[in-house]
Structure formats: structure tokens, C-alpha cells
Motif scaffolding. Sequence first.
Motif, PDB file in Angstrom:
ATOM      1  N   VAL A 219       0.842  -1.197   0.000  1.00 29.02           N
ATOM      2  CA  VAL A 219       0.000   0.000   0.000  1.00 29.02           C
ATOM      3  C   VAL A 219       0.878   1.247   0.000  1.00 29.02           C
ATOM      4  N   SER A 220       0.421   2.273  -0.697  1.00 30.77           N
ATOM      5  CA  SER A 220       1.070   3.578  -0.664  1.00 30.77           C
ATOM      6  C   SER A 220       0.081   4.589  -0.094  1.00 30.77           C
ATOM      7  N   GLY A 221       0.538   5.360   0.887  1.00 31.88           N
ATOM      8  CA  GLY A 221      -0.349   6.351   1.476  1.00 31.88           C
ATOM      9  C   GLY A 221       0.231   6.898   2.770  1.00 31.88           C
ATOM     10  N   GLU A 238      10.818   2.395   1.566  1.00 31.25           N
ATOM     11  CA  GLU A 238      10.809   3.373   0.473  1.00 31.25           C
ATOM     12  C   GLU A 238       9.396   3.841   0.142  1.00 31.25           C
ATOM     13  N   GLY A 239       8.647   4.184   1.172  1.00 37.28           N
ATOM     14  CA  GLY A 239       7.323   4.760   0.973  1.00 37.28           C
ATOM     15  C   GLY A 239       6.207   3.770   0.721  1.00 37.28           C
TER      16      GLY A 239
END
Length: 291
Positions: A219-221, A238-239
Motif C-alpha cells: 500500500v502507498s499512502g 521506500e514509501g
Amino acid sequence: RSLVKHYGKVAALDGLSLSVPRGSIYGFIGRNGAGKTTAIRVLAGLARPGSGEARVLGLDPGHDRVALLARTGFVIEKTLLPSLTGNELVRFNRGFFPGWSDALAAQYAAALEVPMDRKFRRLSQGNRTKLCLLLALAQGAELLILDEPTLGLDPVITDQLLRILVEDVAASGRTILMSSHHLSEVEKIADWVGIIDRGRLLLEAQLDDIRSGYARLRVSGRDLPRQDPAIVTVTETEGVTEYVLRSGAGEFAAALRRQGAVVLDVSPMNLSEIFLELVGKEKPDAVEVLA
């Protein structure tokens, strides 16, 4: 139930509870030294727990060992009378077991490629294992308890043994408890799995439920949740945040999307991946039992 066994200051079993359903193939898995062999020795009446209780086919292994051995095939120590050949061991064993079959002994000697005319002490580790398995299988026991049954076996014989366990033993309604640290073998044949670590059960469930429940999310957020009953582990690199979930992956992903997160992928997990997550990172007091 709640088995405790110490060797000196080392807790080999630390409140272990597990239940093997009749007619199942139960894969009992853990790292070397996790407590698998100690638990099996207690079930065979070869070791007494410091506390807790064990029942095998309704019998107490500590007091009903003779009756238990007549109904159960154990492959634990892989040590037999060293001066006897395989053929002599067949003749020696047949009188002790009411369900003994010479035909099965001959069938499994051929299938497992056991050199029956050689003395036990002259056999390789793999052939000793195969002979012990042959003798247990020929008993016609209603329960087989196998401790690392593929130790020393080559891939061809291992595949043959797994076929025998499924097609000959389990298909007839008999029960198998198989301890192993070879997860791929367990995943091939087991319908129930128990994962043990440091003498405690981390997970006990039907294998299909485990595989359908556990998932990995990337997930990215921002401000993503770190606490939830479904979360096994959370890592960030890394995000990108990676979740390992024990259940409800679809609902969890939908909730993240509503919060503005981007769900990069959702992937199922195999038994090896689940095992590594639980054994590597689970807290000692976290035990999960799936109905």
C-alpha cells in the motif's frame, strides 16, 4: 492440553495444546528444537510432562501404553534391533499387532525399495527410516504418528511415501500426525496444520482456511493504520507499506482505499510464507486457533 516439559532450565513444551481430528492428516510443523519431537515422545508414553495432560485415542499414554501401541503406529526413534534383517524384523513384529498384514509389509518393502535381507545396523540412515516406516504401515494401525518421516529419503522415495500416506492410509479413514520442518511436503498432503515455536502453538487450523485467510498487501499512502486484529506484521520500505493479514484482506484493502491510500497489490500466501511470518515475528503469547 497445556503440556509443560522442561529439560533442566529449557522449556521444551510451554503450555502446548493441540487437537488432531480423527481421519485427518495433521502437519505438525516447526523449526528444529521447537518442541515437536518432545510432544510426540509424550504422546508415545516415552516422556512424562511436568504438567498438563495428553490423550491418544482416548487413552492415557502414561498408563495405557500397551493398549495404545496395539492401535498406533509410531515412527519416532528410527532405531530397531541392530542384528536383525528387515525380513526378521517383519517376523518379529507380526505377533504384536492384531491388524498386522504380511501382504502390506511386502508391498511397502517393494514400494519404498527397502533391502530386506540386510541387517539393520548395516543400513544407511535413509534405509533405516524406510524400514521403520514399513513396519508401522504394515500394522494397519488406526493412527500413525510420524516424526520427520522423510529424513534421509531421496525425492523419489519421498514422493512415493507421501502417496502411500494419502492413498492408502488417509483414504481408509485413518489418522496421521506428521511432524516435519519440510513445509512443501506438509502442504502437499495435510488438511490440518499446527505451527509450534518455543514449545507453544502459534496457529492451528485447516490448511485451506489458512491459505484462504492469509494475504500480503502493498500500500502507498499516509497515516496508514498500524493496529488491527487482522494485522500480523507491518513493514515500510521506500514509501511502500506492506501488511501481512490473517483474514479479511478484501475488507481491509477497501477501508484503506476509502482513506485515500493506493493499494498496489493483494497477494495470497503459501504455507512457507505464513510460517516465516509467524515464527519470525509473532509474539510469544500470541496464539491463534481458526475454527
